[in-house]
Write a protein that holds these residues in place. Structure first.
Motif, short mmCIF file in Angstrom:
data_model
loop_
_atom_site.label_atom_id
_atom_site.label_comp_id
_atom_site.label_asym_id
_atom_site.label_seq_id
_atom_site.Cartn_x
_atom_site.Cartn_y
_atom_site.Cartn_z
N VAL A 87 -18.92 3.74 15.45
CA VAL A 87 -19.38 4.02 14.07
C VAL A 87 -18.26 4.50 13.16
O VAL A 87 -18.16 4.06 12.01
N TYR A 88 -17.36 5.35 13.66
CA TYR A 88 -16.32 5.89 12.77
C TYR A 88 -15.25 4.84 12.45
O TYR A 88 -14.69 4.84 11.37
N SER A 89 -14.99 3.96 13.41
CA SER A 89 -14.03 2.88 13.14
C SER A 89 -14.57 1.99 12.02
O SER A 89 -13.82 1.51 11.17
N ILE A 90 -15.90 1.77 12.02
CA ILE A 90 -16.51 0.92 11.00
C ILE A 90 -16.47 1.63 9.64
O ILE A 90 -16.17 1.02 8.61
N GLU A 91 -16.75 2.92 9.65
CA GLU A 91 -16.69 3.67 8.39
C GLU A 91 -15.27 3.68 7.85
O GLU A 91 -15.04 3.55 6.65
N ASN A 92 -14.30 3.81 8.75
CA ASN A 92 -12.90 3.79 8.35
C ASN A 92 -12.57 2.43 7.73
O ASN A 92 -11.87 2.35 6.71
N PHE A 93 -13.09 1.36 8.34
CA PHE A 93 -12.86 0.00 7.82
C PHE A 93 -13.45 -0.14 6.40
O PHE A 93 -12.81 -0.65 5.49
N LEU A 94 -14.69 0.34 6.20
CA LEU A 94 -15.35 0.21 4.90
C LEU A 94 -14.64 1.01 3.82
O LEU A 94 -14.47 0.54 2.69
N THR A 95 -14.19 2.22 4.18
CA THR A 95 -13.50 3.03 3.17
C THR A 95 -12.09 2.47 2.92
O THR A 95 -11.62 2.47 1.79
N ALA A 96 -11.44 1.96 3.97
CA ALA A 96 -10.11 1.36 3.79
C ALA A 96 -10.22 0.18 2.81
O ALA A 96 -9.38 0.01 1.93
N ARG A 97 -11.29 -0.60 2.98
CA ARG A 97 -11.48 -1.74 2.08
C ARG A 97 -11.68 -1.25 0.65
O ARG A 97 -11.13 -1.81 -0.30
N MET A 98 -12.47 -0.17 0.50
CA MET A 98 -12.71 0.37 -0.84
C MET A 98 -11.40 0.85 -1.48
O MET A 98 -11.10 0.55 -2.64
N PHE A 99 -10.56 1.57 -0.70
CA PHE A 99 -9.29 2.04 -1.24
C PHE A 99 -8.37 0.87 -1.60
O PHE A 99 -7.67 0.91 -2.60
N MET A 100 -8.37 -0.17 -0.76
CA MET A 100 -7.53 -1.34 -1.06
C MET A 100 -7.97 -2.00 -2.37
O MET A 100 -7.14 -2.45 -3.15
N TYR A 101 -9.28 -2.07 -2.58
CA TYR A 101 -9.74 -2.68 -3.84
C TYR A 101 -9.26 -1.87 -5.05
O TYR A 101 -8.67 -2.42 -5.97
N TRP A 102 -9.49 -0.55 -5.05
CA TRP A 102 -9.11 0.22 -6.24
C TRP A 102 -7.61 0.43 -6.35
O TRP A 102 -7.07 0.52 -7.45
N GLN A 103 -6.93 0.48 -5.22
CA GLN A 103 -5.49 0.76 -5.28
C GLN A 103 -4.64 -0.50 -5.41
O GLN A 103 -3.54 -0.44 -5.94
N VAL A 104 -5.17 -1.61 -4.89
CA VAL A 104 -4.36 -2.83 -4.86
C VAL A 104 -5.00 -3.96 -5.67
O VAL A 104 -4.50 -4.34 -6.73
N TYR A 105 -6.12 -4.52 -5.20
CA TYR A 105 -6.70 -5.70 -5.85
C TYR A 105 -7.18 -5.39 -7.27
O TYR A 105 -7.05 -6.21 -8.17
N TYR A 106 -7.77 -4.20 -7.47
CA TYR A 106 -8.27 -3.83 -8.80
C TYR A 106 -7.36 -2.83 -9.51
O TYR A 106 -7.74 -2.21 -10.48
N HIS A 107 -6.16 -2.63 -8.99
CA HIS A 107 -5.14 -1.83 -9.68
C HIS A 107 -5.10 -2.34 -11.11
O HIS A 107 -5.16 -3.55 -11.33
N LYS A 108 -4.94 -1.46 -12.09
CA LYS A 108 -5.11 -1.93 -13.47
C LYS A 108 -4.13 -3.04 -13.85
O LYS A 108 -4.48 -3.96 -14.57
N THR A 109 -2.91 -2.98 -13.30
CA THR A 109 -1.95 -4.04 -13.63
C THR A 109 -2.27 -5.33 -12.87
O THR A 109 -2.07 -6.43 -13.39
N SER A 110 -2.81 -5.20 -11.64
CA SER A 110 -3.23 -6.41 -10.89
C SER A 110 -4.37 -7.11 -11.63
O SER A 110 -4.37 -8.34 -11.79
N ALA A 111 -5.34 -6.30 -12.07
CA ALA A 111 -6.49 -6.86 -12.79
C ALA A 111 -6.01 -7.55 -14.05
O ALA A 111 -6.47 -8.64 -14.41
N LEU A 112 -5.03 -6.94 -14.71
CA LEU A 112 -4.49 -7.51 -15.95
C LEU A 112 -3.76 -8.82 -15.67
O LEU A 112 -3.97 -9.82 -16.38
N ALA A 113 -2.93 -8.84 -14.63
CA ALA A 113 -2.16 -10.04 -14.31
C ALA A 113 -3.09 -11.22 -14.03
O ALA A 113 -2.88 -12.34 -14.52
N GLU A 114 -4.15 -10.95 -13.27
CA GLU A 114 -5.11 -12.01 -12.94
C GLU A 114 -5.83 -12.49 -14.21
O GLU A 114 -6.04 -13.68 -14.41
N PHE A 115 -6.15 -11.55 -15.06
CA PHE A 115 -6.83 -11.86 -16.32
C PHE A 115 -5.94 -12.74 -17.21
O PHE A 115 -6.38 -13.71 -17.81
#
Length: 401
Positions: A204-232
């Motif tokens: 269970v904790y490995s899965i929670e770690n996976f879900l939160t890691a994904r959330m951090f990657m989205y806000w820190q990397v994929y949805y980083h404000k400059t990343s979002a801008l570049a894609e836009f």
């Protein structure tokens, strides 16, 4: 006789075996080799310089994790035939074969929103004809039509090998360690119950770690404000180019890109597909380099932003921006550049994320008693109850003065 049972050295997973000849044949095919020229993370390397890895990299990695997952399930007594193993490995290998240049951003612009999964399916069917029907099981699994559901869940669900690979890979190449998950541990916890993919409760904790890691990657990397801008900006560039071409303006571009800029809305023809499989990131970069000198102020401005990496300013907020504030930015832009269409250069971009969807293919935990529980209903979960809500961010982009 060529030896097709190769070993590939991968920086993330180490040595990757290709255990079936048909996998090697698909990898060698021009449709698949094109993925070497398609970046896994679009323009992210403008923000994280190391993020230069490709879709080719990722597809091979996901195939490797599929192999590992199937081996684990076999050890736990799940019967998996050679045909099924081949099918699942082929399906995940080809899951991104229909990807357009520069990630998801450009699909709708070039192809009237033939989502890359539809294109992948179309190309899989073509390859299946070429390889005399050897990919039929893979296609069934990819579409979720195969009678054993866990195969499709390994290919596409909230806990699939696609996500397991790209989180680790993108974390490795961007240097953002929050995305680094213990793939081996997660895979070792996988199990099958009534032909559905489940996770042994102790994982269970490995899965929670996976879900939160994904959330951090989205806000820190994929949805980083400059990343979002570049894609836009990429979308804006193609939108503008298509508009100018429709007005009869001749824009320099490679033959295949020109074809798509001129293409009206219609169902996909054989020529569309043929030309699409010739298109990659290089066509778009080449065009942006040339269009920096365009007589059209808007097109030239956006292209310079990307090629010279001179991005507009961005502000990020958890609330929408005030209309008056936006109007002010537009009039400043008009004044500064001496233009009257400054509204084309000021944009509010939104990004939203639901880290864990309790409705859409939830993750199930297998208790020792043999009972199956939804992750968010488990008494052991610490975080899953907190990540079932959608977060939204607003990004305002406007020219630097």
């Amino acid at each position: 006789m060529q030896n097709k049972l190769k070993i590939i050295n991968d920086p993330v997973h180490g040595f990757i075996k290709i255990p079936h000849e048909i996998l090697f044949d698909v990898i060698e095919h021009p449709y698949f080799q094109r993925l070497r020229r398609i970046s896994q993370t679009g323009l992210l390397n403008l923000i994280f310089p190391g993020a230069t890895h490709t879709r080719f990299h990722h597809a091979i990695g996901a195939m490797h994790l599929m192999f590992t997952a199937l081996e684990t399930l076999k050890q736990k007594g799940v019967a998996i035939s050679v045909e099924e193993e081949k099918g699942a490995m082929l399906a995940i290998l080809m899951h991104d074969i229909g990807h357009g240049p520069f990630s998801h951003a450009l699909e709708s612009m070039l192809m009237d929103d033939w989502h890359h999964e539809n294109l992948s399916l179309l190309l899989m069917n073509r390859l299946n004809d070429e390889f005399g029907g050897q990919l039929s099981t893979a296609i069934e699994m990819f579409q979720g039509k195969y009678h054993r559901k866990f195969f499709n869940q390994l290919i596409s669900s909230q806990l699939d090998v696609d996500r397991l690979d790209y989180l680790n890979r993108d974390s490795f190449f961007t240097g953002v360690s929050e995305g680094n998950i213990n793939t081996q541990r997660i895979i070792s916890m996988m199990n099958v119950c009534e032909e559905e993919l489940v996770i042994d409760a102790k994982g269970v904790y490995s899965i929670e770690n996976f879900l939160t890691a994904r959330m951090f990657m989205y806000w820190q990397v994929y949805y980083h404000k400059t990343s979002a801008l570049a894609e836009f900006i990429l979308v804006k560039i193609l939108e503008r180019a298509k508009y100018l071409v429709s007005e009869g303006i001749d824009l320099p571009a490679t033959e295949n890109l020109k074809y798509f800029l001129n293409r009206g809305k219609s169902a996909a023809t054989d020529e569309d597909v043929e030309r699409f499989t010739q298109l990659d990131d290089n066509d778009i970069v080449q065009a942006m380099k040339l269009w920096q000198k365009s007589d059209d102020f808007v097109l030239a401005y956006w292209c310079k932003c990307v090629i010279q990496r001179n991005f507009p300013k961005t502000i990020i907020s958890s609330h929408p921006f005030d209309e008056k504030f936006i109007e002010e930015k537009i009039s400043n832009t008009n004044e500064f550049f001496g233009i009257n269409n400054g509204g084309e250069l000021v944009h509010q971009i939104t990004r939203s994320l639901l880290p864990y969807d309790t409705e859409k293919q939830p993750i199930y935990l297998l208790q020792k008693s043999g009972k199956v529980l939804k992750l968010d209903e488990s008494e052991d979960q610490l975080l899953s109850g907190l990540i079932v809500h959608k977060t939204k961010r607003y990004i305002l982009a406007f020219p630097r003065m």
